[in-house]
Write a protein that holds these residues in place. Structure first.
Motif, mmCIF file in Angstrom:
data_model
loop_
_atom_site.group_PDB
_atom_site.id
_atom_site.type_symbol
_atom_site.label_atom_id
_atom_site.label_comp_id
_atom_site.label_asym_id
_atom_site.label_seq_id
_atom_site.Cartn_x
_atom_site.Cartn_y
_atom_site.Cartn_z
ATOM 1 N N ASN A 133 0.829 -1.211 0.000
ATOM 2 C CA ASN A 133 0.000 0.000 0.000
ATOM 3 C C ASN A 133 0.861 1.259 0.000
ATOM 4 N N GLU A 134 1.939 1.236 0.792
ATOM 5 C CA GLU A 134 2.844 2.378 0.834
ATOM 6 C C GLU A 134 3.527 2.589 -0.515
ATOM 7 N N ALA A 135 3.712 1.496 -1.271
ATOM 8 C CA ALA A 135 4.370 1.581 -2.581
ATOM 9 C C ALA A 135 3.396 1.976 -3.689
ATOM 10 N N GLY A 136 2.105 2.097 -3.355
ATOM 11 C CA GLY A 136 1.161 2.557 -4.371
ATOM 12 C C GLY A 136 -0.003 1.642 -4.646
ATOM 13 N N PHE A 137 0.030 0.435 -4.099
ATOM 14 C CA PHE A 137 -1.110 -0.456 -4.262
ATOM 15 C C PHE A 137 -2.300 0.067 -3.466
ATOM 16 N N GLN A 138 -3.488 -0.188 -3.960
ATOM 17 C CA GLN A 138 -4.703 0.157 -3.236
ATOM 18 C C GLN A 138 -5.553 -1.097 -3.046
ATOM 19 N N ASN A 139 -6.050 -1.285 -1.828
ATOM 20 C CA ASN A 139 -6.989 -2.383 -1.543
ATOM 21 C C ASN A 139 -6.437 -3.748 -1.950
ATOM 22 N N VAL A 140 -5.234 -4.046 -1.491
ATOM 23 C CA VAL A 140 -4.643 -5.346 -1.772
ATOM 24 C C VAL A 140 -5.286 -6.402 -0.878
ATOM 25 N N GLU A 141 -5.818 -7.442 -1.486
ATOM 26 C CA GLU A 141 -6.387 -8.539 -0.708
ATOM 27 C C GLU A 141 -5.293 -9.538 -0.348
ATOM 28 N N GLY A 142 -5.549 -10.361 0.666
ATOM 29 C CA GLY A 142 -4.554 -11.340 1.073
ATOM 30 C C GLY A 142 -5.197 -12.592 1.627
ATOM 31 N N ALA A 143 -4.465 -13.695 1.531
ATOM 32 C CA ALA A 143 -4.974 -14.968 2.046
ATOM 33 C C ALA A 143 -3.801 -15.835 2.489
ATOM 34 N N VAL A 144 -4.008 -16.550 3.596
ATOM 35 C CA VAL A 144 -3.029 -17.522 4.087
ATOM 36 C C VAL A 144 -3.671 -18.901 4.035
ATOM 37 N N ARG A 145 -2.936 -19.868 3.527
ATOM 38 C CA ARG A 145 -3.388 -21.255 3.512
ATOM 39 C C ARG A 145 -2.313 -22.135 4.134
ATOM 40 N N VAL A 146 -2.727 -23.136 4.907
ATOM 41 C CA VAL A 146 -1.790 -24.066 5.545
ATOM 42 C C VAL A 146 -1.788 -25.373 4.772
ATOM 43 N N ASN A 147 -0.605 -25.779 4.320
ATOM 44 C CA ASN A 147 -0.480 -27.031 3.581
ATOM 45 C C ASN A 147 0.983 -27.459 3.611
ATOM 46 N N ASP A 148 1.242 -28.739 3.887
ATOM 47 C CA ASP A 148 2.622 -29.236 3.896
ATOM 48 C C ASP A 148 3.251 -29.190 2.511
ATOM 49 N N ASP A 149 2.431 -29.282 1.480
ATOM 50 C CA ASP A 149 2.895 -29.216 0.093
ATOM 51 C C ASP A 149 2.504 -27.848 -0.471
ATOM 52 N N ILE A 150 3.476 -26.971 -0.631
ATOM 53 C CA ILE A 150 3.178 -25.600 -1.061
ATOM 54 C C ILE A 150 2.530 -25.580 -2.437
ATOM 55 N N ARG A 151 3.023 -26.395 -3.348
ATOM 56 C CA ARG A 151 2.432 -26.455 -4.695
ATOM 57 C C ARG A 151 0.958 -26.848 -4.610
ATOM 58 N N GLU A 152 0.666 -27.864 -3.820
ATOM 59 C CA GLU A 152 -0.719 -28.324 -3.666
ATOM 60 C C GLU A 152 -1.579 -27.224 -3.059
ATOM 61 N N GLY A 153 -1.020 -26.497 -2.078
ATOM 62 C CA GLY A 153 -1.761 -25.409 -1.453
ATOM 63 C C GLY A 153 -2.107 -24.309 -2.438
ATOM 64 N N ILE A 154 -1.161 -23.976 -3.319
ATOM 65 C CA ILE A 154 -1.406 -22.943 -4.331
ATOM 66 C C ILE A 154 -2.493 -23.393 -5.300
ATOM 67 N N ILE A 155 -2.363 -24.615 -5.805
ATOM 68 C CA ILE A 155 -3.317 -25.107 -6.805
ATOM 69 C C ILE A 155 -4.715 -25.240 -6.204
#
Length: 256
Positions: free
Chosen positions: A188-210
């Motif tokens: 936001n300080e760098a110029g982004f507005q209304n950035v959304e965010g999400a955290v997911r827990v998964n032992d396999d990062i690739r699987e968590g992303i997909i």
């Protein structure tokens, strides 16, 4: 052709020139046979180039373009074209892979993602450009991810899209949420507005992303790609390359 249509749609918004890069190889047989084979291949290439010019003329947005066809290794030619023409972005079509094939066979798109010094946009077969209403940026919330996020912000400006930051962690989601909020504040300080965010827990990062992508269905995924040690490359692909091979939506890989 899907990647070409996608690239021309991008240029319709941003402006710029399209460089079509194509490499070919002539197998060495005997001196006379190789010469005849080269002439035959070059004749086919001329016919294909004429067909591509015709296809481009029928695109909804006809870009300014140039053909760059050379007898050279594909990766080497792409890297040379990037440097020679001072390119801003590589757009490639990709069919993907799965299982052990991603380690044993790899793909040209994955190799370019790993070695290109500029962002690479991998476009899967059948993908069409409909703007960037919702883009997921999957990252580890590190300082170089922040720098890449700022670059992504500049890249997305002409499209007025919504960015959401995804962080997949193996444990301690509360700590991850705190880091994510700090990351969002920095954006936001760098110029982004209304950035959304999400955290997911998964032992396999690739699987968590997909899994997350299947849930929210963004129009594009952006990721940071980093140089890895030779030892690591011998036994595994980078996370970015792995995800690219399993995606059915465009992936923008940004070098840290």
């Amino acid at each position: 052709m899907d990647a070409l249509r996608y690239a021309s749609s991008l240029l319709a918004v941003t402006g710029g020139k399209l460089l079509l890069v194509s490499a070919y190889d002539v197998p060495t047989v005997s001196r006379g046979s190789t010469s005849k084979l080269r002439k035959h291949i070059e004749k086919d290439l001329e016919a294909n180039a004429a067909r591509w010019r015709s296809e481009i003329a029928y695109l909804p947005q006809v870009p300014e373009f140039e053909l760059f066809i050379r007898e050279e290794g594909t990766l080497d030619l792409i890297l040379r074209a990037i440097e020679h023409f001072d390119a801003d972005l590589v757009v490639m079509g990709t069919k993907g892979s799965s299982g052990l094939e991603e380690v044993v066979i790899g793909s040209v798109a994955a190799a370019v993602i790993e070695h290109a010094p500029i962002p690479v946009l991998a476009v899967p077969a059948g993908a069409t450009f409909n703007g960037f209403e919702r883009v997921t940026f999957a990252c580890d919330l590190s300082d170089d991810s922040l720098a890449s996020g700022i670059r992504l912000h500049e890249w997305m400006k002409p499209f007025e899209g919504q960015l959401e930051v995804l962080h997949v962690c193996e444990s301690d989601p509360e700590k991850a949420e705190m880091r994510l909020r700090k990351f969002q504040d920095d954006l936001n300080e760098a110029g982004f507005q209304n950035v959304e965010g999400a955290v997911r827990v998964n032992d396999d990062i690739r699987e968590g992303i997909i899994d997350y992508l299947e849930e929210v269905k963004p129009v594009m995924l952006a990721m940071v790609t980093r140089k890895r040690s030779l030892f690591g490359k011998l036994f595994d692909s980078s996370l970015t390359k792995k995800v690219a091979m399993h995606l059915q939506l465009p992936l923008l890989a940004i070098h840290a």
